[in-house]
Write an enzyme that holds these catalytic residues in place. Structure first.
Site, PDB file in Angstrom:
ATOM      1  N   ALA A 173       1.001  -1.356   0.078  1.00 37.81           N
ATOM      2  CA  ALA A 173      -0.030   0.005   0.083  1.00 37.81           C
ATOM      3  C   ALA A 173       0.667   1.289   0.004  1.00 37.81           C
ATOM      4  CB  ALA A 173      -0.842   0.107   1.300  1.00 37.81           C
ATOM      5  N   LYS A 174       0.565   2.195  -0.869  1.00 35.86           N
ATOM      6  CA  LYS A 174       1.337   3.498  -0.764  1.00 35.86           C
ATOM      7  C   LYS A 174       0.541   4.480   0.290  1.00 35.86           C
ATOM      8  CE  LYS A 174       3.177   6.925  -3.991  1.00 35.86           C
ATOM      9  NZ  LYS A 174       4.670   6.706  -3.830  1.00 35.86           N
TER      10      LYS A 174
END
Ligand code: PLP
Length: 344
Positions: A173-174
């Site tokens: 996940a960014k």
């Protein structure tokens, strides 16, 4: 020029788009504010993207827009951010933002975060009571690791900080919170006179830079750490893999030991901000001949030709702004005149 003491901006930020897309409308840059008690400021609850729009002969073109927005949606799903934005809406919003700016190239920053419901404030860690806010801004960003880095390469170190572990903070996940780890890596590198730091994963294998994926060239084979080495699934990384396949270069995902960095023939970073940046030394040990190697140069050349629209991409990678319809995304877009403005 790259700042070695870390006390200056990495790159000049000469122009910004003075409108920002917010929850379906365009608002002025100056009106894009959050309350200091917003959940995101205290608990790091944001996810975001970084996308480049390139100048081409056919006008501005956004590089791999759908893939970036799909990653944003994936990040939101991991963090149970229950929003209603669709892939098409987010892509259309980005296109319209670039259309409304008068920039022929820019960096696009979508962000989705937990804010504050001022009528019914909630201050605990539990994120669910906090409303979500979505913004997309844009500015003109130069070469992330310095103007000369693309040709000369950068000097980097192996960080004393490890990358996040898969079951603590998902690197897939960014999320904004992941960048606290990136900041530790980056600050340490800068204060020790390096342009960037490479983090190892929790097992001691090479993971990635603070804001880039990494590739290693040994002979005529290109290697890159797998997703299980706690890396962000980089869109540029994916592009490099596909470009290598087109160029007939063997490319493999492999766990990489730290020592392999010191004896590699070539190393380079990939990322939206860093693009393809050669690494010329690690911990003051020269990589190969201590500059950009031939394989890196070949991949770099193909990459830049593709982003300029001068070479066919392995897929539908460029969204040409001038070919897209304006204001046709179902939003009540506020009638704000947009323009790029200069920031000192
Ligand atoms: C930690 C990290 N790894 C890798 C990348 C490269 O990803 P991409 O090529 O999608 O920009 C980035 C940049 O977004 C990053 O911040």
């Amino acid at each position: 020029m790259f700042s070695k003491d870390g006390k200056h901006k990495d790159v000049k930020t000469p122009r910004i788009c003075d409108v920002i897309w917010h929850n379906g409308e365009f608002i002025r840059w100056n009106d894009a504010r959050v309350h200091v008690m917003s959940h995101v400021l205290h608990y790091g609850s944001s996810i975001f993207e970084g996308i480049r729009c390139y100048s081409t002969k056919q006008g501005p073109a956004i590089f791999r827009l759908r893939e970036h927005m799909q990653r944003l949606l994936n990040s939101a799903k991991i963090y149970r951010m229950d929003h209603s934005w669709t892939l098409d809406q987010l892509c259309d919003a980005s296109v319209e933002l670039v259309q409304r700016s008068d920039m022929d190239q820019c960096y696009i920053r979508p962000i989705l975060f937990r804010s504050l419901d001022e009528a019914h404030p909630a201050f605990g860690v539990n994120p669910f009571p906090n409303p979500l806010a979505c913004y997309i801004g844009a500015w003109d960003w130069g070469k992330y690791l310095g103007d000369e880095a693309i040709e000369q390469g950068v000097d980097v170190c192996v960080s004393t900080w490890n990358r996040l572990t898969p079951n603590s903070m998902p690197a897939m996940a960014k999320s904004g919170a992941n960048y606290m780890n990136s900041q530790l890596i980056k600050m340490e590198a800068l204060l020790n006179g390096f342009a960037e730091g490479i983090a190892l994963d929790d097992r001691g294998y090479v993971s990635e830079g603070s804001g880039e994926n990494i590739f290693l060239v040994t002979g005529d084979i290109v290697l890159t750490p797998p997703l299980s080495s706690s890396i962000l699934p980089g869109i540029t990384r994916d592009s490099v893999i596909l470009i290598c396949q087109e160029l007939g270069i063997t490319v493999k995902e492999r766990t990489i030991q730290r020592a392999a960095l010191y004896v590699a023939d070539e190393l380079f970073f990939s990322g939206t901000a860093a693009e393809i940046t050669p690494i010329r030394s690690v911990d003051r040990i020269p990589v190969g001949l201590g500059g950009r190697g031939p394989v890196t140069q070949k991949i770099q050349k193909a990459f830049f030709e593709i982003t300029k629209g001068e070479r066919p991409a392995p897929g539908n990678w460029l969204t040409y702004i001038n070919e897209q319809k304006t204001s046709n995304n179902g939003f009540a877009g506020a009638a704000i005149e947009a323009a790029a403005t200069t920031v000192n």
